[in-house]
Write an enzyme that holds these catalytic residues in place. Structure first.
Site, PDB file in Angstrom:
ATOM      1  N   GLU A  52       0.812  -1.226   0.000  1.00 45.56           N
ATOM      2  CA  GLU A  52       0.000   0.000   0.000  1.00 45.56           C
ATOM      3  C   GLU A  52       0.843   1.272   0.000  1.00 45.56           C
ATOM      4  O   GLU A  52       0.413   2.310  -0.516  1.00 45.56           O
ATOM      5  CB  GLU A  52      -0.964   0.015   1.191  1.00 45.56           C
ATOM      6  CG  GLU A  52      -2.094  -1.004   1.085  1.00 45.56           C
ATOM      7  CD  GLU A  52      -1.728  -2.404   1.585  1.00 45.56           C
ATOM      8  OE1 GLU A  52      -0.538  -2.643   1.874  1.00 45.56           O
ATOM      9  OE2 GLU A  52      -2.631  -3.246   1.668  1.00 45.56           O
ATOM     10  N   PHE A 114     -11.443  -7.830  13.782  1.00 42.27           N
ATOM     11  CA  PHE A 114     -10.363  -8.266  12.911  1.00 42.27           C
ATOM     12  C   PHE A 114     -10.048  -7.169  11.887  1.00 42.27           C
ATOM     13  O   PHE A 114     -10.943  -6.652  11.231  1.00 42.27           O
ATOM     14  CB  PHE A 114     -10.754  -9.569  12.193  1.00 42.27           C
ATOM     15  CG  PHE A 114      -9.694 -10.033  11.233  1.00 42.27           C
ATOM     16  CD1 PHE A 114      -8.419 -10.361  11.682  1.00 42.27           C
ATOM     17  CD2 PHE A 114      -9.954 -10.102   9.877  1.00 42.27           C
ATOM     18  CE1 PHE A 114      -7.432 -10.765  10.803  1.00 42.27           C
ATOM     19  CE2 PHE A 114      -8.963 -10.513   8.981  1.00 42.27           C
ATOM     20  CZ  PHE A 114      -7.702 -10.844   9.455  1.00 42.27           C
ATOM     21  N   GLN A 115      -8.786  -6.841  11.771  1.00 40.33           N
ATOM     22  CA  GLN A 115      -8.308  -5.793  10.852  1.00 40.33           C
ATOM     23  C   GLN A 115      -8.955  -4.451  11.104  1.00 40.33           C
ATOM     24  O   GLN A 115      -9.161  -3.665  10.192  1.00 40.33           O
ATOM     25  CB  GLN A 115      -8.460  -6.229   9.395  1.00 40.33           C
ATOM     26  CG  GLN A 115      -7.579  -7.428   9.092  1.00 40.33           C
ATOM     27  CD  GLN A 115      -7.365  -7.666   7.625  1.00 40.33           C
ATOM     28  OE1 GLN A 115      -8.244  -7.417   6.813  1.00 40.33           O
ATOM     29  NE2 GLN A 115      -6.178  -8.149   7.278  1.00 40.33           N
ATOM     30  N   MET A 482      24.432   8.885   1.954  1.00 38.70           N
ATOM     31  CA  MET A 482      24.188  10.125   2.694  1.00 38.70           C
ATOM     32  C   MET A 482      24.455   9.935   4.178  1.00 38.70           C
ATOM     33  O   MET A 482      24.965  10.824   4.853  1.00 38.70           O
ATOM     34  CB  MET A 482      22.753  10.611   2.449  1.00 38.70           C
ATOM     35  CG  MET A 482      22.506  12.028   2.913  1.00 38.70           C
ATOM     36  SD  MET A 482      23.680  13.203   2.224  1.00 38.70           S
ATOM     37  CE  MET A 482      22.767  13.836   0.835  1.00 38.70           C
TER      38      MET A 482
END
Ligand SMILES: Cc1ncc(C[n+]2csc(CCOP(=O)(O)OP(=O)(O)O)c2C)c(N)n1
Ligand SMILES: [Mg+2]
Lengths: 588, 182
Positions: A52, A114-115, A482
């Site tokens: 995502e 759930f979730q 860096m």
């Protein structure tokens, strides 16, 4: 016109009515009704990412290269939390996004279902605004509002969290024209009196300087055109932030290059010494100002910004102008022409003479090597081979990003996508996916570091699936360069965990993803390899093996003043002593 | 030219301006999460909240009024106002302190437990401060007192030795003087 449909249908309808053509997403239980609707239509194309975070960065690249609102669809819980880095990135860089998240059904909210996660709670500080839609009656309005809020004023990401039961519930759809936000109306036109005062101040300046930022890009291509017109009318030098590159053409003689921590010698000295600063759509970020009490100490400052909270946040300004850069620049051009101020030609000539001395330092000079590719050279060659093409550049974060900003030259806005505010490693590859999705026939290159690119490498698979011939040009120094540079300069060369012991073979990795892998190890291989990369009509991972110890210069160590730049080895002491005026010598 | 490296790479804090107290009146949509946005803004950006009160004040339009007392340098106060103004559900931000010496009142409920002399003294002081007795037994009083912050502070201090056991305060409600309205 009212029509009855389910929440999930409404989502698709609202997106289509908002002109959305592409949405980046990843399915899951709490968004299945929406995915079911996606399956049954072909107006909007869904691009299936592999993580995502990748969806959000892809939408950012898409938005930044097109000027449109980027769209994301993810599921509840882990889908939403995975999106958080991207949302924060978009907030920091003012990128307009609408991110739709699924949520557990309303009656389960608060039950640790759930979730389930508190998506609006988690994303409140990393979005411009967010909504939890518990009632189908609000859904269409909220979706249209989300698009308005994302792009109005200072753009930013908006989350719309939709519980699964709401996606199933039928309700009445209202179109975008019937929705007007209750309160949110940012000021877009600047105050006339302030504009006149600004024109007079610029007209009378002896050592003026334009300092522009991402706001000019966000305002749209017209703003960049107006900026060019105004800067040429006034004859002033111009520099820009990392986010603003491309608004003013790098080939122009008034262009000084980027300013700030890794900005050019001439840009930073001009910033330090100018008497009138015209800041357009930039926000006096600490990477730009360095030590605040020594930042452009002698200048009278004009600041044009659409966000009133950017005014006087870090640096006190004398003439604030709240409004959209495009509008204000248009007015500045008009008022300048009407008032036709007599600029002090002699002063301008002297100012340019000083600037030319600073330019004479040739701060981007570096010592080349015969047997290893210098990273700066790699970017220069990449630029030479792609400059006549329709090219878009994204980057990851690190030295390669700064070298890209310094050595690649941008002539137009919306061609440069980089994570400026948040500095998110892993931004560039998915951003390239998004850019290429919007510009199928263009050359899209992610200038990458080998460490960064591993953070979102899985999106190569997305590129392959959708035939997106993105080019991942890795400056492979085997170091988090860096980090290594800071450790070298500030932590006694103790290279704690900045060397990557076990890197994948990027050419084989490319092959595993079913794309093309190319490697260049010696300077004499570079040109042909780059040409080959550009010629391939497939996604490419280019492993450009570069000098492991090169550092990025010039550098203003943070907390230092602009006249305290560290310069690279290529730069001679003589050229510096010639460039610094007598007064300047007292300062350094 | 290449000056010695600084011992620290962190930018120095900005120069000292002195802090002032300001009372802000913020009109917001009374919707879920709006208070969290305001409070999150203050904690996220490191601003102070000295007092905060909130209640729906316009029922038809579902508007709530949040009164915030905060301290900061003039630059920070300006930042707070424009940061608040930028939140999408916010209608209006008014700095009552800038408008001039606003009317500020707070209500406190104060429970005092005791007998004999102390009890009599508590009641006597309550009268002097115009506090109401809203609950009582032979061994306790609950006083209701309204007034300026100082008055309440003073009353609470006086009650301390007289058997004060509990205080509940509303925080400050404020409004500008004169006929002008927000
Ligand atoms: C997600 C994330 N984690 C950590 C950092 C801190 N960081 C900044 S640059 C950098 C090294 C990047 O290495 P590489 O991608 O190889 O680029 P190079 O500097 O070598 O060009 C790190 C770890 C970051 N910016 N983003
Ligand atoms: Mg590296």
């Amino acid at each position: 016109m009212v029509r009855t449909m389910t929440g999930a249908q409404m989502v698709l309808k609202a997106l289509a009515d908002q002109g959305v053509e592409h949405i980046f997403g990843y399915p899951g239980g709490a968004v299945l009704p929406i995915y079911d609707e996606i399956f049954q239509q072909d107006e909007i194309q869904h691009i299936l990412v592999r993580h995502e975070q990748g969806a959000v960065h892809a939408a950012e690249g898409y938005a930044r290269s097109t000027g449109k609102v980027g769209c994301v669809l993810v599921t509840s819980g882990p889908g939403a939390t995975n999106a958080v880095t991207g949302l924060t990135d978009a907030l920091m860089d003012s990128i307009p996004l609408v991110c739709i998240t699924g949520q557990v059904p309303t009656h389960l909210i608060g039950n640790d279902a759930f979730q389930e996660c508190d998506t609006v709670g988690i994303t409140r500080p990393c979005t411009k605004h967010n909504y939890l839609v518990k009632d189908i009656a609000d859904l269409a309005r909220v979706l249209h509002e989300a698009f308005y809020v994302a792009k109005a004023g200072r753009p930013g990401p908006v989350v719309v969290d939709i519980p699964k039961d709401v996606q199933f519930t039928p309700g009445e759809y209202v179109g975008p024209s019937n929705v007007r936000h209750k309160t949110y109306r940012p000021q877009v036109t600047g105050d006339q009196e302030a504009i006149r005062a600004a024109v007079d101040l610029i007209g009378g300046a002896k050592k003026p300087l334009f300092y522009t930022g991402g706001g000019v890009i966000n305002s749209g291509p017209a703003a960049s055109q107006l900026l060019r017109e105004f800067v040429r009318l006034t004859g002033c030098p111009i520099t820009s932030t990392l986010m603003g590159l491309g608004a003013y053409p790098a080939a122009d003689k008034q262009w000084l290059g980027m300013l700030g921590m890794h900005g050019t010698y001439e840009a930073n000295w001009a910033m330090h010494d100018c008497d009138v600063m015209i800041c357009v759509g930039a926000r006096f970020d600490d990477r730009i100002t360095g030590r605040l009490d020594a930042f452009s100490p002698g200048s009278t400052k004009i600041h044009i910004d659409i966000d009133p909270s950017s005014i006087n946040k870090n640096v006190h300004v004398d003439i604030p102008i709240i409004g959209d850069c495009g509008h204000v620049l248009e007015e500045l051009v008009r008022v300048w022409k009407a008032r036709a101020p007599q600029v002090d030609k002699a002063a301008h000539t002297a100012w340019w003479k000083q600037i030319d001395k600073w330019r004479g330092v040739d701060c981007l000079k570096y010592s080349g090597k015969d047997d290893v590719i210098m990273p700066q050279l790699a970017i220069q060659r990449l630029y030479e081979h792609s400059k006549d093409k329709d090219v878009y550049i994204t980057t990851e974060v690190g030295q390669h990003q700064m070298w890209a900003a310094q050595y690649f030259r941008f002539e137009d806005p919306n061609r440069w996508m980089t994570s400026g505010g948040l500095g998110t490693m892993g931004y560039g590859l998915p951003a390239a996916v998004g850019v290429q999705m919007a510009h199928r026939d263009s050359l899209v290159i992610d200038i990458a570091g080998e460490a960064s690119v591993l953070m979102t490498m899985q999106e190569m698979s997305t590129a392959v699936q959708y035939d997106l011939p993105i080019k991942i040009f890795i400056l492979n120094n085997q170091y988090m360069g860096m980090v290594r540079q800071w450790q070298e300069l500030l932590h006694g060369k103790r290279y704690s965990h900045s060397y990557t012991e076990a890197l994948p073979d990027f050419v084989k990795l490319a092959e595993a993803y079913q794309c093309v892998g190319i490697r260049a190890e010696k300077p004499d291989e570079l040109d042909d390899a780059i040409k080959e990369m550009i010629a391939v009509d497939k996604p490419v991972i280019f492993d450009c093996v570069v000098d492991q110890h090169a550092n990025c210069f010039p550098m203003i160590p943070s907390g230092e003043a602009h006249n305290n730049m560290l310069l690279g080895e290529g730069v001679s002491d003589e050229s510096i002593s010639e460039a610094v005026s007598e007064e300047g010598k007292v300062l350094v | 030219m290449n000056a010695p490296l600084p011992s620290t790479h962190y930018p120095a804090a900005t120069g000292a301006q002195s802090a002032e107290s300001h009372t802000l009146s913020v009109l917001v949509d009374n919707e879920p999460g709006v208070l969290a946005r305001v409070i999150g803004l203050f904690s996220g950006r490191g601003y102070n909240i000295d007092s905060l009160t909130v209640s729906e004040t316009e029922h038809q339009s579902h508007l709530s009024r949040i009164t915030i007392v905060t301290t900061g340098t003039p630059m920070v106060i300006e930042q707070i106002k424009s940061q608040l103004d930028r939140l999408v559900p916010i209608h209006d931000v008014t700095d009552l302190t800038v408008a001039g010496n606003p009317l500020e009142r707070e209500l406190a409920l104060i429970k005092v437990v005791g007998k004999g002399e102390k009890r009599v003294e508590a009641l006597r002081l309550a009268e002097a401060f115009r506090a109401q007795v809203i609950d009582a037994s032979t061994e306790h009083f609950v006083f209701e007192i309204t007034g300026r912050l100082n008055k309440i502070e003073q009353f609470v201090t006086l009650m301390q030795p007289l058997g004060l056991v509990e205080v509940s305060r509303t925080g400050i409600a404020a409004i500008g003087r004169g006929q002008e309205a927000m």
